[in-house]
Scaffold this motif. Structure first.
Motif, PDB file in Angstrom:
ATOM      1  N   CYS A 103       0.836  -1.206   0.000  1.00 40.65           N
ATOM      2  CA  CYS A 103       0.000   0.000   0.000  1.00 40.65           C
ATOM      3  C   CYS A 103       0.871   1.256   0.000  1.00 40.65           C
ATOM      4  O   CYS A 103       0.569   2.244  -0.691  1.00 40.65           O
ATOM      5  N   GLU A 104       1.956   1.241   0.787  1.00 40.34           N
ATOM      6  CA  GLU A 104       2.846   2.399   0.841  1.00 40.34           C
ATOM      7  C   GLU A 104       3.574   2.602  -0.484  1.00 40.34           C
ATOM      8  O   GLU A 104       3.739   3.730  -0.947  1.00 40.34           O
ATOM      9  N   ILE A 105       4.016   1.507  -1.092  1.00 39.54           N
ATOM     10  CA  ILE A 105       4.689   1.605  -2.392  1.00 39.54           C
ATOM     11  C   ILE A 105       3.748   2.187  -3.439  1.00 39.54           C
ATOM     12  O   ILE A 105       4.110   3.083  -4.213  1.00 39.54           O
ATOM     13  N   ASN A 106       2.527   1.689  -3.469  1.00 39.99           N
ATOM     14  CA  ASN A 106       1.562   2.185  -4.449  1.00 39.99           C
ATOM     15  C   ASN A 106       1.186   3.634  -4.185  1.00 39.99           C
ATOM     16  O   ASN A 106       0.920   4.402  -5.118  1.00 39.99           O
ATOM     17  N   ASP A 107       1.151   4.010  -2.900  1.00 40.11           N
ATOM     18  CA  ASP A 107       0.848   5.401  -2.562  1.00 40.11           C
ATOM     19  C   ASP A 107       1.895   6.344  -3.138  1.00 40.11           C
ATOM     20  O   ASP A 107       1.577   7.436  -3.625  1.00 40.11           O
ATOM     21  N   CYS A 136      -4.920  -1.998  -2.783  1.00 42.04           N
ATOM     22  CA  CYS A 136      -4.972  -2.977  -1.691  1.00 42.04           C
ATOM     23  C   CYS A 136      -5.492  -4.319  -2.197  1.00 42.04           C
ATOM     24  O   CYS A 136      -4.937  -5.386  -1.872  1.00 42.04           O
ATOM     25  N   LEU A 137      -6.553  -4.297  -2.973  1.00 41.92           N
ATOM     26  CA  LEU A 137      -7.104  -5.534  -3.525  1.00 41.92           C
ATOM     27  C   LEU A 137      -6.099  -6.199  -4.463  1.00 41.92           C
ATOM     28  O   LEU A 137      -5.949  -7.427  -4.463  1.00 41.92           O
ATOM     29  N   ALA A 138      -5.409  -5.395  -5.269  1.00 46.12           N
ATOM     30  CA  ALA A 138      -4.420  -5.945  -6.197  1.00 46.12           C
ATOM     31  C   ALA A 138      -3.297  -6.644  -5.445  1.00 46.12           C
ATOM     32  O   ALA A 138      -2.881  -7.760  -5.810  1.00 46.12           O
ATOM     33  N   THR A 139      -2.801  -6.016  -4.383  1.00 49.11           N
ATOM     34  CA  THR A 139      -1.723  -6.625  -3.604  1.00 49.11           C
ATOM     35  C   THR A 139      -2.195  -7.894  -2.923  1.00 49.11           C
ATOM     36  O   THR A 139      -1.458  -8.892  -2.854  1.00 49.11           O
ATOM     37  N   GLN A 169       4.553  -6.594  -7.514  1.00 48.16           N
ATOM     38  CA  GLN A 169       4.524  -5.151  -7.304  1.00 48.16           C
ATOM     39  C   GLN A 169       5.155  -4.405  -8.476  1.00 48.16           C
ATOM     40  O   GLN A 169       4.676  -3.347  -8.880  1.00 48.16           O
ATOM     41  N   VAL A 170       6.229  -4.963  -9.027  1.00 47.49           N
ATOM     42  CA  VAL A 170       6.878  -4.337 -10.189  1.00 47.49           C
ATOM     43  C   VAL A 170       5.902  -4.255 -11.359  1.00 47.49           C
ATOM     44  O   VAL A 170       5.756  -3.210 -12.009  1.00 47.49           O
ATOM     45  N   VAL A 171       5.205  -5.360 -11.629  1.00 50.61           N
ATOM     46  CA  VAL A 171       4.252  -5.385 -12.743  1.00 50.61           C
ATOM     47  C   VAL A 171       3.084  -4.450 -12.467  1.00 50.61           C
ATOM     48  O   VAL A 171       2.590  -3.751 -13.365  1.00 50.61           O
ATOM     49  N   LEU A 172       2.627  -4.406 -11.221  1.00 53.52           N
ATOM     50  CA  LEU A 172       1.517  -3.532 -10.855  1.00 53.52           C
ATOM     51  C   LEU A 172       1.881  -2.067 -11.069  1.00 53.52           C
ATOM     52  O   LEU A 172       1.088  -1.293 -11.632  1.00 53.52           O
ATOM     53  N   VAL A 173       3.054  -1.677 -10.636  1.00 60.47           N
ATOM     54  CA  VAL A 173       3.490  -0.291 -10.827  1.00 60.47           C
ATOM     55  C   VAL A 173       3.665   0.014 -12.313  1.00 60.47           C
ATOM     56  O   VAL A 173       3.268   1.092 -12.791  1.00 60.47           O
ATOM     57  N   MET A 174       4.232  -0.922 -13.077  1.00 60.15           N
ATOM     58  CA  MET A 174       4.378  -0.731 -14.519  1.00 60.15           C
ATOM     59  C   MET A 174       3.022  -0.491 -15.178  1.00 60.15           C
ATOM     60  O   MET A 174       2.865   0.423 -16.004  1.00 60.15           O
ATOM     61  N   GLY A 175       2.043  -1.323 -14.825  1.00 63.32           N
ATOM     62  CA  GLY A 175       0.720  -1.175 -15.422  1.00 63.32           C
ATOM     63  C   GLY A 175       0.066   0.143 -15.052  1.00 63.32           C
ATOM     64  O   GLY A 175      -0.563   0.805 -15.898  1.00 63.32           O
ATOM     65  N   ALA A 176       0.201   0.554 -13.790  1.00 57.57           N
ATOM     66  CA  ALA A 176      -0.413   1.801 -13.340  1.00 57.57           C
ATOM     67  C   ALA A 176       0.233   3.008 -14.017  1.00 57.57           C
ATOM     68  O   ALA A 176      -0.462   3.946 -14.432  1.00 57.57           O
ATOM     69  N   GLY A 209      -8.087  -5.236 -11.245  1.00 53.40           N
ATOM     70  CA  GLY A 209      -8.067  -6.159 -12.374  1.00 53.40           C
ATOM     71  C   GLY A 209      -6.650  -6.583 -12.726  1.00 53.40           C
ATOM     72  O   GLY A 209      -6.393  -7.751 -13.034  1.00 53.40           O
ATOM     73  N   LEU A 210      -5.717  -5.655 -12.640  1.00 57.08           N
ATOM     74  CA  LEU A 210      -4.320  -5.983 -12.899  1.00 57.08           C
ATOM     75  C   LEU A 210      -3.799  -6.967 -11.854  1.00 57.08           C
ATOM     76  O   LEU A 210      -3.007  -7.865 -12.167  1.00 57.08           O
ATOM     77  N   GLY A 211      -4.270  -6.820 -10.613  1.00 56.80           N
ATOM     78  CA  GLY A 211      -3.911  -7.786  -9.581  1.00 56.80           C
ATOM     79  C   GLY A 211      -4.413  -9.182  -9.912  1.00 56.80           C
ATOM     80  O   GLY A 211      -3.724 -10.182  -9.673  1.00 56.80           O
TER      81      GLY A 211
END
Length: 316
Positions: A103-107, A136-139, A169-176, A209-211
């Motif tokens: 959550c902190e990383i995504n923030d 949060c749901l994605a993580t 987390q790397v893929v999630l940040v890339m997608g966002a 959805g990416l999660g």
């Protein structure tokens, strides 16, 4: 035969009840950890201020935690109860730590440009809360996928869980980041300054959805050794991200059957359109996740030292 079958059912239920009690206790622990690791006071926000934005954020965090904990229950019904409860507790504590860290990383890397605490507490910005909730749901989904396989021993399983979480987390940040750069609308403007809850829900559902897609990549990734496993998982997750990114706008347009859905959300904050669009987004993500999940033979019977943990499969 009936007596034996009935006894087995009661044994199974009692075993499952013990696992569920530990899981619920860990969920309560996650609630306490959330309260201590944020600057927002739960009692003030939920009871005194009746802050729906904080309620969305906390609800999504607890839901993500429950999704992650469900992964720790994977195929544990047939194991010895004592060691299983201890392993579940260790995994649960790690999951809570990784979920809060996620959550902190995504923030900082996904929801850039504004203070999440300020938007939720002072502005009661539901759009920001939906974005944070989606992360949060994605993580939670990523951690769930990381726990649906097998590792050699508890310590190895915890290490593998952390590694797969990092890949996710790397893929999630890339997608966002790609979503924000390619979008024809300014997410920062819509969420921070316009307080557009519909736009926040659209972005949050994309993250969730990416999660789902990343979970599909983590579920049964091919395994030969740790480095190969990590690379294959990363490639599969990135491929799923690309496929999801291509199908996401096309699928929403085909299902919603309108060209003005984006304008309805961006210009008018139309929550009904955003809700339908979010359901379509999650549906597409679920189908993509199932399409990229690799079907592998079940792992061989191993010694008592083998405990459920991130996906590993033998060489063929």
């Amino acid at each position: 035969m009936l007596i034996g079958t009935t006894a087995q059912i009661f044994d199974h239920l009692s075993h499952g009840m013990a696992l569920a009690v530990v899981a619920v206790a860990l969920l309560a622990l996650a609630r306490v950890v959330f309260g201590f690791t944020t600057r927002l006071n739960p009692t003030t926000e939920l009871i005194e201020s009746e802050n729906s934005a904080y309620g969305i954020y906390l609800a999504a965090f607890l839901s993500g935690t429950a999704i992650a904990l469900a992964g720790s229950l994977f195929e544990r019904q047939s194991e010895a109860l004592g060691p299983t409860l201890g392993a579940m507790f260790c995994e649960g504590v790690l999951l809570i730590v990784l979920l809060r860290l996620g959550c902190e990383i995504n923030d900082r890397l996904v929801l850039t440009g504004f203070s999440l605490d300020t938007e939720i507490s002072e502005d009661r910005n539901r759009g920001a809360a939906f974005c944070a909730g989606g992360s949060c749901l994605a993580t939670g989904l990523i951690l769930n996928g990381a726990l649906t396989g097998y590792s050699d021993g508890l310590l190895q399983g915890l290490q593998d869980t952390a590694l797969l979480w990092a890949i996710g987390q790397v893929v999630l940040v890339m997608g966002a980041v790609a979503y924000r750069r390619l979008a024809r609308f300014d997410i920062h403007q819509l969420i921070q300054f316009d307080d557009n809850a519909a736009a926040g829900l659209r972005f949050g559902s994309f993250l969730a959805g990416l999660g789902l897609v990343v979970r599909g990549a983590l579920l049964k990734a091919p395994m030969t050794d740790l480095s190969t496993h990590s690379l294959n998982t990363l490639l599969l997750a990135v491929g799923g991200l690309l496929l999801f990114s291509l199908l996401y706008p096309v699928g929403r347009r085909l299902v919603l059957l309108t060209r003005s859905s984006g304008d309805e959300i961006d210009m008018h904050g139309n929550m009904s359109v955003s809700l339908v669009g979010s359901a379509v987004t999650l549906s597409i993500a679920l189908l993509v996740a199932q399409a990229i999940a690799l079907i592998q033979p079940p792992p061989p019977q191993a010694s008592d030292s083998i405990t459920p943990a991130p996906a590993t499969v033998p060489n063929e």
